[in-house]
Design an enzyme around this catalytic site. Sequence first.
Site, PDB file in Angstrom:
ATOM      1  N   HIS A  11      38.814  30.358  95.742  1.00 30.47           N
ATOM      2  CA  HIS A  11      38.606  31.685  96.353  1.00 30.47           C
ATOM      3  C   HIS A  11      38.395  32.696  95.222  1.00 30.47           C
ATOM      4  CE1 HIS A  11      39.450  34.651  99.831  1.00 30.47           C
ATOM      5  NE2 HIS A  11      38.971  35.333  98.798  1.00 30.47           N
ATOM      6  N   HIS A  13      35.448  35.724  94.121  1.00 34.82           N
ATOM      7  CA  HIS A  13      34.216  36.463  94.410  1.00 34.82           C
ATOM      8  C   HIS A  13      33.469  36.703  93.109  1.00 34.82           C
ATOM      9  CE1 HIS A  13      35.427  37.834  98.569  1.00 34.82           C
ATOM     10  NE2 HIS A  13      36.600  37.481  98.077  1.00 34.82           N
ATOM     11  N   GLY A 169      35.374  41.573 103.833  1.00 33.18           N
ATOM     12  CA  GLY A 169      35.249  43.011 104.059  1.00 33.18           C
ATOM     13  C   GLY A 169      36.297  43.533 105.035  1.00 33.18           C
ATOM     14  N   HIS A 196      38.129  35.267 105.680  1.00 35.36           N
ATOM     15  CA  HIS A 196      39.208  36.186 105.309  1.00 35.36           C
ATOM     16  C   HIS A 196      39.910  36.621 106.601  1.00 35.36           C
ATOM     17  CE1 HIS A 196      37.064  36.586 101.485  1.00 35.36           C
ATOM     18  NE2 HIS A 196      38.066  37.292 100.993  1.00 35.36           N
ATOM     19  N   GLU A 199      44.743  39.202 106.465  1.00 34.01           N
ATOM     20  CA  GLU A 199      44.911  39.978 105.226  1.00 34.01           C
ATOM     21  C   GLU A 199      45.205  41.436 105.599  1.00 34.01           C
ATOM     22  OE1 GLU A 199      41.356  40.555 102.874  1.00 34.01           O
ATOM     23  OE2 GLU A 199      42.479  40.768 101.006  1.00 34.01           O
ATOM     24  N   ASP A 278      39.377  38.422  93.157  1.00 35.27           N
ATOM     25  CA  ASP A 278      38.442  39.258  92.384  1.00 35.27           C
ATOM     26  C   ASP A 278      39.003  39.457  90.972  1.00 35.27           C
ATOM     27  OD1 ASP A 278      36.597  40.215  94.695  1.00 35.27           O
ATOM     28  OD2 ASP A 278      38.608  40.669  95.422  1.00 35.27           O
TER      29      ASP A 278
END
Length: 326
Positions: A11, A13, A169, A196, A199, A278
């Site tokens: 996972h 990005h 998003g 996702h 979250e 990220d």
Amino acid sequence: MLGDLPAVDIHRHLDGNIRPETIWTLAAKHNIALPARSLEALLPLCQIQDKTADLLAFLARLDYGISVLADVDACYQIAYENMQDAQQEGLDYVELRFSPYYMAQTHQLNIADVVAATVQGCADGERDFGVKHNLIGILSRTFGTEACTQELNGLLAHKAHITALDLAGDELGFPAPLFVNHFKQARDAGWQITVHAGEADGPQSIWNAIELLGANRIGHGVAAREDEQLMAYLAEHHIGIESCPTSNYQTATVVDTPNHPMKQFLEAGIEVTLNTDDPGISAITLADEYTVARDVIKLSDEQLKQVQINGVNQAFLSAADKQSLF
Ligand code: HPA
Ligand code: ZN
């Protein structure tokens, strides 16, 4: 992170892992204004030191990197550099996910061309840096269903080079039922599904990801801790949870890191994996996340080992390819 087991991040990005130096040099090359006079002054803007108010505040930090993607060469470059970063971190396998609509948006690039450049950058990176990879396409729900249709079509134009589809998003604003048709197309294309969920929203969002979108894995899944039946379902059906504890702290998904549910999930028999999300924004490596899991979340040595093995088991790879990582 144990050296005798494969190091795997499933996972991550790639558009949330753009080097600050690259943001700076691409901005200079393309004459793009950044709200900082030097690279040093840019760092506190495009990296997160402590935490943000919520998921959307966190995601806004990705915009600096996206703003310098002036052409497809820039997309190629960040994809290629992601593979070099993976090598420098000692990864054996990485699943890189990316949102081509988001990457294309600022400079009005062609979405399918962005996909092609990203595919090529990663393939060249695998060749040059020796890290195996797969690509996961993202539908960025924040931009709405019509944008996601364009995004899906851009990804489908390079169907053979994409392994799975993700939905990322604004989870609260754009729930899973809006994307049922998109994900049916993805499954028909032979792609795997990760979403996702749990979250920014509650456990129902995870049920929806599974029942409406066909998720094989869940990104974050923190809210599963509120639903025992769901935890049992995840364990029984080997639906893995992609945990990213530093990201979860920074998005205010967990109040504090010791409170992260990874340990609870492992004790419920769920195939929890450990990942970076990220890393460019969070300024972390995968090894850092293993340190957090050991020292802050207090996973036992046995649990840490299990998490590392789960990363391989949950990878979107054939059984033979998984075996070849050992
Ligand atoms: N959640 C949703 N969308 C994202 C994330 C995340 O953690 N990171 C990048 N896009
Ligand atoms: Zn993510």
